[in-house]
Design an enzyme around this catalytic site. Structure first.
Site, PDB file in Angstrom:
ATOM      1  N   LYS A   4       0.848  -1.209   0.000  1.00 46.63           N
ATOM      2  CA  LYS A   4       0.000   0.000   0.000  1.00 46.63           C
ATOM      3  C   LYS A   4       0.881   1.257   0.000  1.00 46.63           C
ATOM      4  O   LYS A   4       0.636   2.200  -0.757  1.00 46.63           O
ATOM      5  CB  LYS A   4      -0.934  -0.008   1.221  1.00 46.63           C
ATOM      6  CG  LYS A   4      -2.080  -0.999   1.068  1.00 46.63           C
ATOM      7  CD  LYS A   4      -2.799  -1.300   2.370  1.00 46.63           C
ATOM      8  CE  LYS A   4      -3.789  -2.450   2.169  1.00 46.63           C
ATOM      9  NZ  LYS A   4      -4.340  -2.986   3.409  1.00 46.63           N
ATOM     10  N   ASP A  47     -11.257   2.625   4.505  1.00 44.37           N
ATOM     11  CA  ASP A  47     -11.616   1.202   4.452  1.00 44.37           C
ATOM     12  C   ASP A  47     -13.142   1.023   4.407  1.00 44.37           C
ATOM     13  O   ASP A  47     -13.637  -0.041   4.046  1.00 44.37           O
ATOM     14  CB  ASP A  47     -11.087   0.485   5.705  1.00 44.37           C
ATOM     15  CG  ASP A  47      -9.838  -0.333   5.436  1.00 44.37           C
ATOM     16  OD1 ASP A  47      -9.576  -0.634   4.256  1.00 44.37           O
ATOM     17  OD2 ASP A  47      -9.141  -0.684   6.405  1.00 44.37           O
ATOM     18  N   GLN A  62      -4.239  -1.795   9.804  1.00 45.62           N
ATOM     19  CA  GLN A  62      -4.180  -3.108   9.148  1.00 45.62           C
ATOM     20  C   GLN A  62      -4.760  -4.204  10.052  1.00 45.62           C
ATOM     21  O   GLN A  62      -4.439  -4.286  11.233  1.00 45.62           O
ATOM     22  CB  GLN A  62      -2.722  -3.440   8.777  1.00 45.62           C
ATOM     23  CG  GLN A  62      -2.567  -4.698   7.968  1.00 45.62           C
ATOM     24  CD  GLN A  62      -3.253  -4.627   6.601  1.00 45.62           C
ATOM     25  OE1 GLN A  62      -3.133  -3.656   5.878  1.00 45.62           O
ATOM     26  NE2 GLN A  62      -3.995  -5.670   6.254  1.00 45.62           N
TER      27      GLN A  62
END
Ligand code: NDP
Length: 291
Positions: free
Chosen positions: A52, A119, A96
């Site tokens: 990422k 997200d 994460q």
């Protein structure tokens, strides 16, 4: 004859669109910024976080990688999230998953400013998805699946769709997208308690498999001409492979593909889309921060 949906090519297309938006934002004096928080040493998480951050650098995005030790406390993680919420150079925040067991992941997600929740897991964004409020952030993987269907020319409107899996990350938002005014499909959500799953699946014009079980969907479960999106990423032992394992999806690709009108491979299908949609959400967050 099945059409193999090239997720890598579609992801590149999405990222090319992102580059145009990034340039426009930069012209207006804003560089989109993404912060990725990693707690602990989980090897797969490290790989995901690394890719990422690398993708941000490639595209000229500002990024921050914050690594916390495996024994970090809930307060430590919350302090980082609060700092990022207040950082004007950061438009998107991602913690994460999965964090170590002492961390209450739901509480962390709730602490993220919904305007930076790229997200799409914060309750405000879940509500916005349900309400079809376009200002919300849609979870990256199902958003990527919708884009793959569109790019492959799969008609969702009026189609019978079966989503296997009801997680908050994939299955549920996928079902919401398919049934929305954007998707207009008739949706069935199947899970581990579903009876006669094969029969349910055989009704489907579109199957989205998000189960986490290698090659679970077999040819007898798939109608001739169906489109199949395989979200699964599973490691199976393979002594002939360099790393001792290979990646397979939730769909038994070799036997299912010949029956399909379109199908995503694993790897190279849904996987590359997830990161592209993350970048796309970060740009949207930066754009919305200017309004
Ligand atoms: P979860 O484990 O959270 O959810 C799995 C779902 O599958 C659950 O709803 C479960 O039902 C259902 N399920 C389990 N067994 C069966 C069964 N025998 N029959 C029918 N349904 C069953 O997984 P995720 O949604 O997080 O992920 C699913 C897969 O997608 C994984 O392989 C994951 O690695 C992959 N993934 C890939 C991403 C990508 O970028 N390509 C991103 C995210 C995930 P129940 O609710 O009843 O337990």
């Amino acid at each position: 004859m099945s059409k193999i949906i090239d997720g890598k090519a579609v992801a590149e297309k999405v990222l090319a669109e992102c580059l145009e938006d990034i340039q426009e934002l930069k012209n207006a004096g804003v560089t989109p910024g993404l912060a990725v928080v990693l707690v602990g040493e989980d090897p797969a998480s490290k790989v995901y976080v690394g890719s990422k951050v690398r993708k941000c650098a490639e595209l000229g995005l500002h990024s921050r990688k914050i690594e916390l030790p495996v024994d970090a406390s809930q307060e430590d993680v919350l302090a980082v999230v609060n700092e990022l919420n207040d950082d004007p150079l950061i438009h998107g925040i991602l913690v994460q998953s999965p964090p170590p067991p002492q961390i209450d992941e739901d509480a962390i997600v709730r602490a993220i400013d919904p305007a930076k929740d790229v997200d799409g897991f914060h309750p405000v964004n879940v509500a916005k998805l349900t309400l079809e409020d376009a200002s919300g952030f849609v979870p990256c993987t199902p958003a990527g699946c919708m884009r793959l269907l569109k790019e492959a020319g799969v008609e969702t409107s009026g189609a019978e769709a079966v989503v296997i899996g009801r997680s908050m990350i994939v299955g549920k938002p996928m079902a919401l997208l398919l049934m929305s005014k954007q998707g207009n499909a008739t949706v069935t959500v199947a899970h581990s308690r579903t009876k006669e799953l094969a029969e349910v699946c055989r009704r489907a014009d579109i199957i989205v498999a998000a189960i986490g079980m290698p090659e679970f969907v077999t040819a007898d479960m798939v109608k001739e001409g169906a489109a199949v999106i395989d979200v699964g990423i599973n490691r199976v032992d393979d002594s002939s492979a360099k790393r001792g394992y290979r990646l397979v999806g939730d769909v038994a690709y070799d036997e299912v593909a010949p029956k399909c009108s379109a199908i995503t491979p694993v790897p190279g299908g849904v996987g590359p889309m997830t990161i592209a949609m993350l970048i796309s959400n970060t740009i949207k967050a930066a754009q919305q921060s200017m309004a």
